[in-house]
Design a protein around this motif. Structure first.
Motif, PDB file in Angstrom:
ATOM      1  N   LYS A 102       0.747  -1.055   0.114  1.00  9.87           N
ATOM      2  CA  LYS A 102      -0.170  -0.135   0.144  1.00  9.87           C
ATOM      3  C   LYS A 102       0.844   1.240  -0.014  1.00  9.87           C
ATOM      4  O   LYS A 102       0.695   2.294  -0.664  1.00  9.87           O
ATOM      5  CB  LYS A 102      -0.932   0.095   1.310  1.00  9.87           C
ATOM      6  N   LYS A 103       1.814   1.374   0.784  1.00 10.53           N
ATOM      7  CA  LYS A 103       2.909   2.429   0.579  1.00 10.53           C
ATOM      8  C   LYS A 103       3.547   2.496  -0.469  1.00 10.53           C
ATOM      9  O   LYS A 103       3.783   3.903  -1.127  1.00 10.53           O
ATOM     10  CB  LYS A 103       3.845   2.375   1.998  1.00 10.53           C
ATOM     11  N   MET A 104       4.140   1.383  -1.207  1.00 12.45           N
ATOM     12  CA  MET A 104       4.692   1.689  -2.309  1.00 12.45           C
ATOM     13  C   MET A 104       3.749   2.181  -3.574  1.00 12.45           C
ATOM     14  O   MET A 104       4.169   2.585  -4.477  1.00 12.45           O
ATOM     15  CB  MET A 104       5.389   0.104  -2.625  1.00 12.45           C
ATOM     16  N   THR A 105       2.499   1.763  -3.673  1.00 10.24           N
ATOM     17  CA  THR A 105       1.575   1.977  -4.543  1.00 10.24           C
ATOM     18  C   THR A 105       0.675   3.314  -4.267  1.00 10.24           C
ATOM     19  O   THR A 105      -0.072   3.719  -4.846  1.00 10.24           O
ATOM     20  CB  THR A 105       0.562   0.742  -4.978  1.00 10.24           C
ATOM     21  N   MET A 106       1.276   3.849  -3.120  1.00 11.19           N
ATOM     22  CA  MET A 106       0.525   5.371  -2.480  1.00 11.19           C
ATOM     23  C   MET A 106      -1.075   4.761  -2.141  1.00 11.19           C
ATOM     24  O   MET A 106      -1.904   5.571  -2.742  1.00 11.19           O
ATOM     25  CB  MET A 106       0.753   6.344  -3.596  1.00 11.19           C
ATOM     26  N   GLN A 107      -1.235   3.692  -1.724  1.00  7.12           N
ATOM     27  CA  GLN A 107      -2.685   3.510  -1.328  1.00  7.12           C
ATOM     28  C   GLN A 107      -3.054   3.846   0.230  1.00  7.12           C
ATOM     29  O   GLN A 107      -4.252   3.555   0.764  1.00  7.12           O
ATOM     30  CB  GLN A 107      -3.087   2.107  -1.762  1.00  7.12           C
TER      31      GLN A 107
END
Length: 251
Positions: free
Chosen positions: A245-250
């Motif tokens: 989620k952090k890497m895909t900005m979710q």
């Protein structure tokens, strides 16, 4: 890494740069140090073939070595030096036209393997920054305990990206294995002031590469759930989803 060319054009510059001989030795020494990490990294991946839990245990054992602050700092510096010198030598070789020349319509023995070595280096140079960011930096940034970052992350991310991660890891790993084998032989020769130019590439090293490649592909298939069923530990799966989620900005 490239073997020193016998053609050494002279240029006049206002700033005296290190000789090719010194640069090649720096390139060789830094490459050999980074090779120590690659050997541990491949061994860790291969351990997945013995089982999921065993693979993660081996990963954490090797991390004791390469996450040591002194070793990790030296590793980063060796990578920086190696890539910088390599890029400089590529530009210098092309501007001075010192690429391998055909003799009687044929390239010298071993030149095809050397060219593959260079291509493998390009693949690694293009991929390694993203690999480091996604495997080391994100763990430090987004996990209270970075050691929670294990093969669970590969399994979860590969599911999110529909096996494209597995394909990338195969290409990246195969390039790394060839660069390791050829580069180790070349580096040792350079540091001993020997030349392997014009020598056929040893068959035993080709066999070694084939074995490493086969094991690597199977290890990646294991890490992505295609060899045996994987039961994720709940807290590891939560950590992996948090990273995604952090890497895909979710989140």
């Amino acid at each position: 890494m490239s073997e020193p060319s016998s053609k050494q054009p002279t240029t006049s510059t206002s700033m005296k740069l290190p000789s090719n001989r010194i640069l090649y030795k720096v390139q060789a020494a830094s490459g050999l140090f980074f090779a120590s990490y690659l050997i541990m990294h491949f061994a860790s991946h291969y351990s997945l073939l013995k089982g999921w839990d065993f693979g993660n245990k081996q990963l954490n054992r090797f991390r004791v070595i390469y996450h040591n602050p002194v070793y990790e700092t030296m590793l980063f510096l060796s990578l920086l030096v190696h890539t910088t010198v390599s890029a400089y030598m590529v530009i210098k070789r092309r501007t001075e036209h010192t690429e391998d020349k055909k003799e009687g319509g044929l390239r010298p023995a071993g030149s095809t393997e050397r060219q593959f070595h260079r291509y493998a280096g390009y693949v690694m140079a293009a991929s390694i920054v993203g690999h480091v960011l996604s495997t080391r930096v994100v763990g430090l940034l987004f996990l209270k305990n970075p050691e929670l970052y294990d093969y669970t992350m590969i399994f979860v991310e590969n599911q999110h990206f529909m096996n494209t991660l597995a394909a990338f890891l195969v290409v990246f790993g195969l390039a790394g294995a060839w660069h390791l084998i050829y580069g180790t032989r070349l580096s040792i020769a350079i540091l001993r002031d020997k030349s392997i130019s014009g020598e056929p590439f040893p068959v035993l090293l080709k066999v070694l590469y084939a074995v490493m490649a086969m094991l690597l592909i199977n290890a990646i298939l294991a890490a992505t759930g295609h060899v045996y069923p994987i039961k994720l530990q709940p807290h590891m799966e939560v950590a992996a989803e948090h990273i995604h989620k952090k890497m895909t900005m979710q989140g």
